[in-house]
Design a protein around this motif. Structure first.
Motif, short mmCIF file in Angstrom:
data_model
loop_
_atom_site.label_atom_id
_atom_site.label_comp_id
_atom_site.label_asym_id
_atom_site.label_seq_id
_atom_site.Cartn_x
_atom_site.Cartn_y
_atom_site.Cartn_z
N VAL A 61 0.84 -1.20 0.00
CA VAL A 61 0.00 0.00 0.00
C VAL A 61 0.87 1.25 0.00
N GLY A 64 2.43 1.55 -3.40
CA GLY A 64 1.40 1.97 -4.33
C GLY A 64 1.16 3.47 -4.25
N GLY A 65 1.17 4.01 -3.03
CA GLY A 65 1.02 5.45 -2.86
C GLY A 65 2.18 6.22 -3.48
N HIS A 124 6.35 -2.11 -7.30
CA HIS A 124 4.97 -2.31 -6.87
C HIS A 124 4.43 -3.64 -7.40
N GLN A 130 -7.45 -8.30 -7.33
CA GLN A 130 -6.80 -7.01 -7.08
C GLN A 130 -5.76 -6.71 -8.15
N LEU A 168 -7.49 0.59 -5.03
CA LEU A 168 -7.06 0.87 -3.66
C LEU A 168 -8.04 0.30 -2.64
N ALA A 193 -7.78 -3.36 -2.19
CA ALA A 193 -6.59 -3.69 -1.39
C ALA A 193 -6.88 -3.53 0.10
N LEU A 194 -7.56 -2.44 0.46
CA LEU A 194 -7.87 -2.20 1.87
C LEU A 194 -8.92 -3.18 2.39
N LEU A 240 -7.01 -6.29 3.07
CA LEU A 240 -6.25 -6.13 4.31
C LEU A 240 -7.15 -6.34 5.52
N GLN A 242 -1.04 7.82 3.37
CA GLN A 242 -1.68 6.63 2.81
C GLN A 242 -1.36 5.38 3.63
N ALA A 274 -3.90 2.64 5.77
CA ALA A 274 -3.91 1.18 5.83
C ALA A 274 -3.86 0.70 7.28
#
Length: 324
Positions: free
Chosen positions: A4, A7-8, A74, A116, A144, A147-148, A151, A297, A301
């Motif tokens: 994450v 990615g940011g 990434h 994802q 995004l 992904a969250l 998580l 970011q 997460a």
């Protein structure tokens, strides 16, 4: 957490369109010769981003290598995460060590991780057509938020498995209505944050609490309210700033619900949203500093992880109250 964060950084450095193909196996290695680098650079020079932006800034091969690194790293992390998850899953499956009832969920999490990756490629594709110099902020938010979600689901599943290890007869942990309400409020804030990132709306104002000296920024509604709510960078920046405090109120409510059951979960939620808000304000005042924005970011997460922890704790407490 690391993917994450990276990615940011990939988004903030505008590196996401530097690799124009998705090669699951051959894409593991970066270009290893000058000829290979020139070939990759040539593919990038054919993109709208290069033709309309990067070429005007005089991008060199060295500049291209910098943005290529972040996108490659990434993607490499994505493959690594998948391998780190899939290999032990196969091992424990063969050994018969997976608790009863968890196999479908663990496979579903693996599938969600693969999905994802598909969303990530669809996001990249959206920036390679026509006169697009950025990826679609809708697809970016899908990438995004998935992904969250993954998580949070991993945190929830891990805590379920720890609970089963302690209490073999424990049933599924319920998701309470209060927890769902908090999750919904937080979802809106995360969605707004993703759209702000996708539209570069963080640059709409560098002052706080005012926006360019105004309480409410100028917003164009000539294309309709719906368009403004989904596309106007000034309005989305404004909403992301102030919906944050609605989210804080919801998170305080959740933390207070669980503090008597698991004080550490409550403390984790309080710390995460506190740091998140401070980093958000700092991101604005710094003119969207790369590392402050990336830390913002990453803390998002961590906030998702802490919230999933607290929601799970709330579910256990609810189950115990019903059992009594």
């Amino acid at each position: 957490m690391l993917i994450v964060l990276v990615g940011g950084i990939t988004r903030l450095t505008e590196s996401g369109l530097s690799i124009t193909e998705w090669n699951l196996a051959t894409g593991i290695l970066p270009p290893l010769s000058d000829t290979a680098w020139q070939a990759e650079f040539a593919k990038y020079r054919a993109t709208p981003e290069y033709r309309l932006e990067a070429s005007l800034a005089g991008m060199t091969l060295a500049d291209f290598k910098f943005i290529y690194f972040w996108e490659w790293f990434h993607r490499l992390l994505a493959r690594t995460v998948g391998l780190i998850y899939a290999a032990p899953l196969v091992w424990f499956w063969v050994k018969g060590a997976i608790p009863q009832g968890f196999k479908p969920r663990l496979v579903a999490l693996l599938a969600l991780g693969g999905l994802q990756g598909v969303f990530g490629w669809l996001m990249v594709q959206s920036g390679l057509v026509g006169d697009m110099t950025d990826v679609s902020h809708f697809r970016l938010s899908l990438h995004l938020l998935t992904a969250l979600l993954l998580l949070g689901a991993l945190i929830w599943t891990a805590r379920d498995m720890r609970r089963v290890a302690r209490e073999p007869e424990a049933g599924k942990t319920p998701l309470t209505r209060a927890a769902m309400l908090v999750a919904g409020v937080l979802f809106v804030q995360l969605l707004l944050g993703a759209w702000v990132a996708g539209l570069n709306a963080g640059h709409a104002a560098y002052d706080w609490p005012l926006m360019n000296g105004r309480i409410v920024p100028e917003t164009g509604f000539s294309n309709g309210v719906f368009w403004a709510l989904t596309h106007d960078p000034f309005l989305l920046h404004f909403l992301h700033r102030w919906w944050a405090f609605v989210a804080v109120a919801a998170l305080i409510f959740l933390a207070r619900r669980v503090r008597s059951t698991d004080r550490r979960a409550a403390v984790a939620v309080h710390i995460a949203y506190g740091v998140m808000v401070l980093l958000g304000i700092s991101t604005v005042l710094s003119g969207v500093s790369l590392w402050i924005a990336a830390a913002h970011q990453l803390t998002g997460a961590l906030l998702v992880a802490a919230t999933a922890w607290a929601m799970h704790t709330d579910g256990i407490a609810h189950a115990k109250r019903i059992a009594r």
